[in-house]
Write a protein that holds these residues in place. Structure first.
Motif, PDB file in Angstrom:
ATOM      1  N   LEU A  16      31.127 -36.406  22.106  1.00  0.00           N
ATOM      2  CA  LEU A  16      29.578 -36.477  21.877  1.00  0.00           C
ATOM      3  C   LEU A  16      30.585 -38.049  21.866  1.00  0.00           C
ATOM      4  CD1 LEU A  16      29.195 -34.217  19.137  1.00  0.00           C
ATOM      5  CD2 LEU A  16      27.729 -35.458  20.601  1.00  0.00           C
TER       6      LEU A  16
ATOM      7  N   ALA B 254      28.638 -41.376  17.474  1.00  0.00           N
ATOM      8  CA  ALA B 254      28.524 -40.591  17.965  1.00  0.00           C
ATOM      9  C   ALA B 254      29.270 -39.568  16.752  1.00  0.00           C
ATOM     10  CB  ALA B 254      29.583 -38.962  18.759  1.00  0.00           C
TER      11      ALA B 254
ATOM     12  N   TRP C 211      27.146 -36.570  14.082  1.00  0.00           N
ATOM     13  CA  TRP C 211      27.581 -35.518  15.322  1.00  0.00           C
ATOM     14  C   TRP C 211      28.528 -35.065  14.461  1.00  0.00           C
ATOM     15  CZ3 TRP C 211      22.886 -33.451  15.365  1.00  0.00           C
ATOM     16  CH2 TRP C 211      21.935 -34.068  15.078  1.00  0.00           C
ATOM     17  N   GLN C 212      29.380 -35.696  14.712  1.00  0.00           N
ATOM     18  CA  GLN C 212      30.943 -35.039  15.320  1.00  0.00           C
ATOM     19  C   GLN C 212      30.354 -34.265  13.642  1.00  0.00           C
ATOM     20  OE1 GLN C 212      33.182 -39.140  16.003  1.00  0.00           O
ATOM     21  NE2 GLN C 212      33.025 -37.375  18.780  1.00  0.00           N
TER      22      GLN C 212
ATOM     23  N   VAL D 271      28.798 -33.180  11.882  1.00  0.00           N
ATOM     24  CA  VAL D 271      28.186 -32.417  10.825  1.00  0.00           C
ATOM     25  C   VAL D 271      28.925 -31.232  11.942  1.00  0.00           C
ATOM     26  CG1 VAL D 271      26.167 -30.957  12.765  1.00  0.00           C
ATOM     27  CG2 VAL D 271      25.501 -32.611  11.809  1.00  0.00           C
ATOM     28  N   THR D 272      29.568 -31.085  13.370  1.00  0.00           N
ATOM     29  CA  THR D 272      30.028 -30.480  15.068  1.00  0.00           C
ATOM     30  C   THR D 272      31.555 -29.704  13.823  1.00  0.00           C
ATOM     31  OG1 THR D 272      29.546 -31.174  16.143  1.00  0.00           O
ATOM     32  CG2 THR D 272      31.211 -30.089  16.061  1.00  0.00           C
TER      33      THR D 272
END
Length: 81
Positions: A26, A34, A37-38, A40-41
């Motif tokens: 990402l 990113a 999203w990082q 969330v990951t």
């Protein structure tokens, strides 16, 4: 010594490895965009780790209770002889 293959350990290792690869990918693809999203990951990685820990604890407690029950039954049968 225990089992040679532990599926929970394999799941934990695989999820962490996949998560770190996804975080790096990402960052490479999206740059600064990113970041959400990082997060969330990372959250998903933590949820999987906590799930594995809960399942491991459940199994350990279940085995402990079964061992105590088996010892109690063995003690009762020994005393009745």
């Amino acid at each position: 010594m225990g089992k040679s293959f532990d599926p929970l350990r394999a799941l934990a290792i695989a999820s962490q490895a996949l998560g770190f690869v996804l975080i790096i990918t990402l960052e490479t693809v999206l740059g600064d965009a990113a970041r959400p999203w990082q997060g969330v990951t990372l959250g998903a990685m933590l949820l999987v780790a906590m799930g594995v820990a809960l399942v491991r604890r459940y199994r350990r407690n279940k085995a402990r209770k079964a061992a105590v029950e088996q010892a109690r039954k063995a003690s009762e049968s020994w005393m009745s002889d």
